[in-house]
Motif scaffolding. Structure first.
Motif, PDB file in Angstrom:
ATOM      1  N   MET A 140      -4.763  -1.218  -1.324  1.00  0.00           N
ATOM      2  CA  MET A 140      -5.362  -2.197  -0.425  1.00  0.00           C
ATOM      3  C   MET A 140      -6.578  -2.874  -1.051  1.00  0.00           C
ATOM      4  O   MET A 140      -6.901  -4.017  -0.726  1.00  0.00           O
ATOM      5  CB  MET A 140      -5.758  -1.520   0.890  1.00  0.00           C
ATOM      6  CG  MET A 140      -4.565  -1.062   1.727  1.00  0.00           C
ATOM      7  SD  MET A 140      -5.044  -0.140   3.207  1.00  0.00           S
ATOM      8  CE  MET A 140      -5.782  -1.464   4.184  1.00  0.00           C
ATOM      9  N   SER A 141      -7.251  -2.183  -1.972  1.00  0.00           N
ATOM     10  CA  SER A 141      -8.389  -2.795  -2.658  1.00  0.00           C
ATOM     11  C   SER A 141      -7.963  -4.045  -3.412  1.00  0.00           C
ATOM     12  O   SER A 141      -8.707  -5.031  -3.475  1.00  0.00           O
ATOM     13  CB  SER A 141      -9.021  -1.787  -3.627  1.00  0.00           C
ATOM     14  OG  SER A 141      -9.506  -0.652  -2.942  1.00  0.00           O
ATOM     15  N   ILE A 192     -12.278  -0.125  -1.595  1.00  0.00           N
ATOM     16  CA  ILE A 192     -12.008   0.476  -0.278  1.00  0.00           C
ATOM     17  C   ILE A 192     -11.935   1.986  -0.454  1.00  0.00           C
ATOM     18  O   ILE A 192     -11.202   2.488  -1.314  1.00  0.00           O
ATOM     19  CB  ILE A 192     -10.701  -0.063   0.322  1.00  0.00           C
ATOM     20  CG1 ILE A 192     -10.854  -1.557   0.626  1.00  0.00           C
ATOM     21  CG2 ILE A 192     -10.320   0.695   1.584  1.00  0.00           C
ATOM     22  CD1 ILE A 192      -9.588  -2.208   1.137  1.00  0.00           C
ATOM     23  N   ARG A 193     -12.692   2.696   0.361  1.00  0.00           N
ATOM     24  CA  ARG A 193     -12.682   4.151   0.339  1.00  0.00           C
ATOM     25  C   ARG A 193     -12.480   4.679   1.753  1.00  0.00           C
ATOM     26  O   ARG A 193     -12.813   4.009   2.727  1.00  0.00           O
ATOM     27  CB  ARG A 193     -13.986   4.706  -0.245  1.00  0.00           C
ATOM     28  CG  ARG A 193     -14.201   4.372  -1.719  1.00  0.00           C
ATOM     29  CD  ARG A 193     -15.318   5.210  -2.311  1.00  0.00           C
ATOM     30  NE  ARG A 193     -16.586   4.956  -1.615  1.00  0.00           N
ATOM     31  CZ  ARG A 193     -17.662   5.731  -1.747  1.00  0.00           C
ATOM     32  NH1 ARG A 193     -17.607   6.807  -2.515  1.00  0.00           N
ATOM     33  NH2 ARG A 193     -18.771   5.429  -1.091  1.00  0.00           N
ATOM     34  N   ILE A 194     -11.952   5.885   1.832  1.00  0.00           N
ATOM     35  CA  ILE A 194     -11.669   6.491   3.126  1.00  0.00           C
ATOM     36  C   ILE A 194     -12.334   7.856   3.206  1.00  0.00           C
ATOM     37  O   ILE A 194     -12.657   8.474   2.189  1.00  0.00           O
ATOM     38  CB  ILE A 194     -10.156   6.651   3.361  1.00  0.00           C
ATOM     39  CG1 ILE A 194      -9.543   7.540   2.257  1.00  0.00           C
ATOM     40  CG2 ILE A 194      -9.451   5.305   3.427  1.00  0.00           C
ATOM     41  CD1 ILE A 194      -8.105   7.890   2.477  1.00  0.00           C
ATOM     42  N   PHE A 250     -11.700   4.612   7.606  1.00  0.00           N
ATOM     43  CA  PHE A 250     -12.225   3.947   6.422  1.00  0.00           C
ATOM     44  C   PHE A 250     -13.727   4.202   6.292  1.00  0.00           C
ATOM     45  O   PHE A 250     -14.456   4.230   7.285  1.00  0.00           O
ATOM     46  CB  PHE A 250     -11.953   2.443   6.478  1.00  0.00           C
ATOM     47  CG  PHE A 250     -10.509   2.099   6.259  1.00  0.00           C
ATOM     48  CD1 PHE A 250      -9.996   2.010   4.978  1.00  0.00           C
ATOM     49  CD2 PHE A 250      -9.658   1.880   7.326  1.00  0.00           C
ATOM     50  CE1 PHE A 250      -8.657   1.705   4.767  1.00  0.00           C
ATOM     51  CE2 PHE A 250      -8.333   1.574   7.141  1.00  0.00           C
ATOM     52  CZ  PHE A 250      -7.830   1.494   5.849  1.00  0.00           C
ATOM     53  N   SER A 256       0.814  -1.213   0.000  1.00  0.00           N
ATOM     54  CA  SER A 256       0.000   0.000   0.000  1.00  0.00           C
ATOM     55  C   SER A 256       0.849   1.265   0.000  1.00  0.00           C
ATOM     56  O   SER A 256       0.661   2.157  -0.844  1.00  0.00           O
ATOM     57  CB  SER A 256      -0.962  -0.007   1.190  1.00  0.00           C
ATOM     58  OG  SER A 256      -0.257  -0.163   2.410  1.00  0.00           O
ATOM     59  N   ALA A 271      -5.075   3.309  -0.048  1.00  0.00           N
ATOM     60  CA  ALA A 271      -6.370   2.638   0.009  1.00  0.00           C
ATOM     61  C   ALA A 271      -6.676   1.921  -1.302  1.00  0.00           C
ATOM     62  O   ALA A 271      -7.231   0.812  -1.310  1.00  0.00           O
ATOM     63  CB  ALA A 271      -7.469   3.652   0.337  1.00  0.00           C
ATOM     64  N   THR A 272      -6.320   2.553  -2.421  1.00  0.00           N
ATOM     65  CA  THR A 272      -6.531   1.910  -3.720  1.00  0.00           C
ATOM     66  C   THR A 272      -5.703   0.630  -3.833  1.00  0.00           C
ATOM     67  O   THR A 272      -6.178  -0.401  -4.339  1.00  0.00           O
ATOM     68  CB  THR A 272      -6.161   2.876  -4.851  1.00  0.00           C
ATOM     69  OG1 THR A 272      -6.950   4.063  -4.746  1.00  0.00           O
ATOM     70  CG2 THR A 272      -6.392   2.236  -6.207  1.00  0.00           C
TER      71      THR A 272
END
Length: 365
Positions: free
Chosen positions: A156-157, A164-166, A97, A51, A153-154
């Motif tokens: 981690m998707s 995944i969005r924060i 998150f 990440s 985060a992208t």
């Protein structure tokens, strides 16, 4: 109690030692249950590597400096240590998150490193920054860290196989060990993932990620589950092996390598077609959208003292030479170069060069 049923002193001491041993084993079991296992440490390190390794490229584009975020170390820590490490003078980025995961973490950057990053974001050199962080610096840091944690985060998707969005991250400063970053998840045990953080020749330091223990273990479990799903899917795919064709299909198991047939693949040739760039049929719907076109003659930098000393008749020397092309911006994005002309009594600009699509994409980043 009769002498026959009375325990000797040696037997009593043996029973007491056995009880102490049971309590010791019970305590070890509880510690193992609430601690962090080696497999979880390794998984969390891999998540951090993927990440924030991806986020390093985003930060490098913003700072126009080579950036490395590598070599993570994972350890169990506490909220007290989180504030006390590095003397407490740090800048915190609190991340919550929104979709895909339910939890939060915080990134801690040493105060001097944060000052250098903020100065680079504002067009400075990042060298020997001694001034305190003001609202402008914190705003620049917020923009940089928003890009960093968004890229993380992208990445981690792809690890967890889910979008995944924060929420927009919060950037705050703590100047001493007693300070606390608002919104930071600092209660109880924490997992600290420390990265080596390098920005060109300006910074060679550490960037630490602090995750509540329960959320860290959940991340490790989700990552292992996603990895197991990948393995099982791969196992269910048909094996592509060379073999002997029979009426039942391809038999590839147990065939010696010397007997396997290796052939070049044959591809069907498609007739050459003229490539046409398709134009959306509904593009005309956008023709009436207004765009702001700006022509920039040049720029200059002046100190606050010099700005305050400006009077009528003052002259500001720009960074462009006479006759040099001017920059043409559309919605604050540079798209072309031109030269100034006079049309009747008005100024105008003649387009002399169009910025290449590759450079336009770099300007959009």
């Amino acid at each position: 109690m009769s002498d026959e049923k009375r325990l000797s002193q040696e037997e009593i001491e043996a029973l007491l030692h056995a009880a102490d041993g049971d309590r010791s084993l019970e305590g070890q079991g509880q510690a193992a249950e609430t601690g962090l296992q080696d497999a979880e440490r390794q998984t969390l390190g891999e998540i951090g590597t993927i990440s924030f390794g991806a986020a390093a490229g985003t930060l490098a584009a913003l700072l126009k400096q080579p950036v490395e975020i590598t070599e993570p170390t994972v350890r169990l820590s506490s909220s007290e240590e989180a504030y006390q490490v590095d003397g407490g003078a740090k800048v915190w980025t609190s991340v919550q998150f929104k979709d895909g995961l339910h939890g939060s973490y915080a990134l801690a950057m040493k105060l001097q490193d944060a000052k250098a990053v903020a100065d680079l974001m504002l067009g400075g050199t990042g060298v020997d920054v001694t001034s305190d962080l003001n609202e402008l610096h914190l705003s620049a840091l917020s923009e940089a860290m928003n890009q960093v944690v968004g890229t993380a985060a992208t990445a981690m998707s792809s690890i967890f196989h889910r979008p995944i969005r924060i929420h927009p991250p919060r950037v705050t400063e703590t100047s001493d060990a007693a300070g606390a970053a608002p919104g930071a998840p600092f209660e109880g045990q924490l997992v600290c993932v420390s990265f080596r953080f390098k920005v060109g020749s300006l910074i060679d330091s550490t960037l630490s990620q602090w995750i509540p223990l329960a959320f860290a273990r959940e991340l490790a479990q989700l990552a292992r589950t996603a990895g197991s799903s990948d393995d099982s899917t791969a196992a269910q795919r048909p094996r592509q092996t060379a073999g002997v064709e029979t009426s039942a299909g391809i038999r590839g198991e147990g065939v010696p390598s010397s007997e396997r047939v290796v052939q070049r693949p044959e591809f069907v040739e498609f007739p050459s077609q003229k490539r046409v760039n398709p134009t959306p049929a509904n593009l005309s719907l956008l023709y009436d959208v207004p765009l702001q076109v700006t022509v920039e003659l040049g720029r200059t930098k002046r100190s606050i003292k010099e700005i305050l000393e400006l009077t009528t008749g003052s002259i500001l020397e720009l960074d462009k030479l006479a006759g040099e092309p001017v920059d043409i911006y559309v919605n604050q994005k540079r798209v072309a170069l031109g030269e100034v002309v006079v049309i009747d009594e008005n100024f105008g600009v003649r387009v002399t060069d169009i910025i290449s699509p590759a450079e336009r994409m770099r300007n959009l980043q």
